[in-house]
Design an enzyme around this catalytic site. Structure first.
Site, PDB file in Angstrom:
ATOM      1  NE  ARG A  67      -4.001   1.814   2.463  1.00  0.00           N
ATOM      2  CZ  ARG A  67      -4.060   2.696   3.469  1.00  0.00           C
ATOM      3  NH1 ARG A  67      -3.158   2.656   4.440  1.00  0.00           N
ATOM      4  NH2 ARG A  67      -5.022   3.583   3.514  1.00  0.00           N
ATOM      5  CG  HIS A 198      -8.354  -3.664  -1.489  1.00  0.00           C
ATOM      6  ND1 HIS A 198      -9.387  -2.776  -1.688  1.00  0.00           N
ATOM      7  CD2 HIS A 198      -7.271  -2.900  -1.189  1.00  0.00           C
ATOM      8  CE1 HIS A 198      -8.950  -1.537  -1.526  1.00  0.00           C
ATOM      9  NE2 HIS A 198      -7.669  -1.584  -1.228  1.00  0.00           N
TER      10      HIS A 198
END
Length: 333
Positions: A67, A198
């Site tokens: 991320r 995700h």
């Protein structure tokens, strides 16, 4: 004569091989996987080793490091601006709405940088460390491998405004998210493939609460969220309070990089609004979700290519930027 000609052809092809995996930047310089082969040949092994140790200590760290690269690249390009702390002239991106109380893993980047500086002083950029760590985190979690083009340099500034506005947010509409991707030179395939990150990691209650209680500001929940799943989520994500409570983005296999994220979306169990709209708001996106849910190899192939595309967003090269000695602050000249 024929043998010598064949030999010359082979040599020519070998010389051109690095260009097959290279990407020309706006400043005319290339990013390519072999950039550090002579100046710091051990860099990839150092990054891989430190990332592996970090993930063994904290399984969440793989998603966190992945991320960081994403949140860096979408603000002014892949230039490690995200890593800068507040200083006299810099307002850190770490305080933005998307990063505050959320972005993590900075100490792992510090650990990598210290080890790399010890082996190869003033050589490897923090921006490249972020790109390599993202790849290694993906592989460690069971995802695809790819060659990472390197040669980026580090920014001497940050953009809090860019961090607040350019990074796709969980509650953005599909069109807003796609616009933010296109602004970076990415397309719909990149959007759907990169959303597959995700498949690992967590999200906070505050990032999806509106889906449980007030999706369209009418006091009603989001009916594209499976209601049995929503009921379970409400147990730990109340109407008020519990903002920082953590939930798996992929409740089926939260630490394994696979395609169950897309299967969840098909079952209307995507956690974030930005996940579920991939199915409900765009036909081309919906088709990709279905393809990735059925074919993990296709997802892995597209994800790897899209990570390279994202890593090529506006890098600083040549004489632009610098090679920071400490990723948290600019060099003092």
């Amino acid at each position: 004569m024929a043998k010598s000609m064949n030999y010359l052809i082979v040599l020519t092809l070998l010389a051109l091989l690095p260009l097959c995996f290279s990407y020309k930047t706006q400043s005319g310089y290339y990013l390519y996987p072999q950039f550090y082969d002579h100046s710091c040949p051990q860099v990839q092994q150092i990054v891989k080793s430190v990332v592996a140790q970090a993930v063994s200590r904290d399984r969440r760290m793989a998603a966190s490091l992945l991320r960081l690269h994403f949140h860096d690249c979408f603000v002014k390009g892949c230039d490690a601006s995200l890593l800068l702390d507040n200083s006299g002239s810099i307002v850190s991106e770490k305080g933005s709405n998307t990063n505050r109380n959320s972005a993590r893993g900075f100490e792992v980047i510090d650990e990598i940088k210290a080890a790399v500086e010890k082996a190869c002083p003033h050589t490897v950029s923090c921006a490249d460390i972020l790109a390599l760590a993202a790849r290694d985190s993906t592989v460690i979690a069971g995802g695809p491998n790819w060659e990472v083009p390197v040669g980026r340099r580090d920014a001497r500034g940050a953009s809090l405004n860019g961090s607040n506005n350019d990074i796709p947010a969980p509650n953005n509409t599909f069109n807003t998210i796609l616009t933010k991707f296109k602004r970076q030179g990415l397309d719909l395939v990149d959007l759907v493939a990169l959303s597959g990150a995700h498949t690992i990691g967590n999200s906070r209650c505050v990032s999806f609460r509106q889906r449980l209680y007030n999706q369209n500001r009418n006091g009603q929940p989001d009916f594209t969220l499976d209601q049995a799943y929503a009921s379970k989520l409400r147990n730990q994500c109340p109407r008020s309070g519990g903002d920082q409570n953590l939930f798996f983005l992929d409740y089926v296999s939260p630490f394994n990089f696979d395609n169950s994220y897309y299967k969840n979306i098909l079952s209307y169990k995507g956690l974030l609004n930005s996940d579920q709209v991939l199915l409900t708001k765009n036909h081309a996106s919906m088709q990709l979700v279905k393809q990735y849910a059925e074919n993990m190899e296709l997802f892995f192939d597209h994800f790897a290519k899209s990570m390279v595309n994202m890593g090529n967003i506006s890098p600083l090269t040549g004489e632009r930027g610098e090679i920071r000695q400490n990723c948290r602050r600019i060099n003092n000249y």
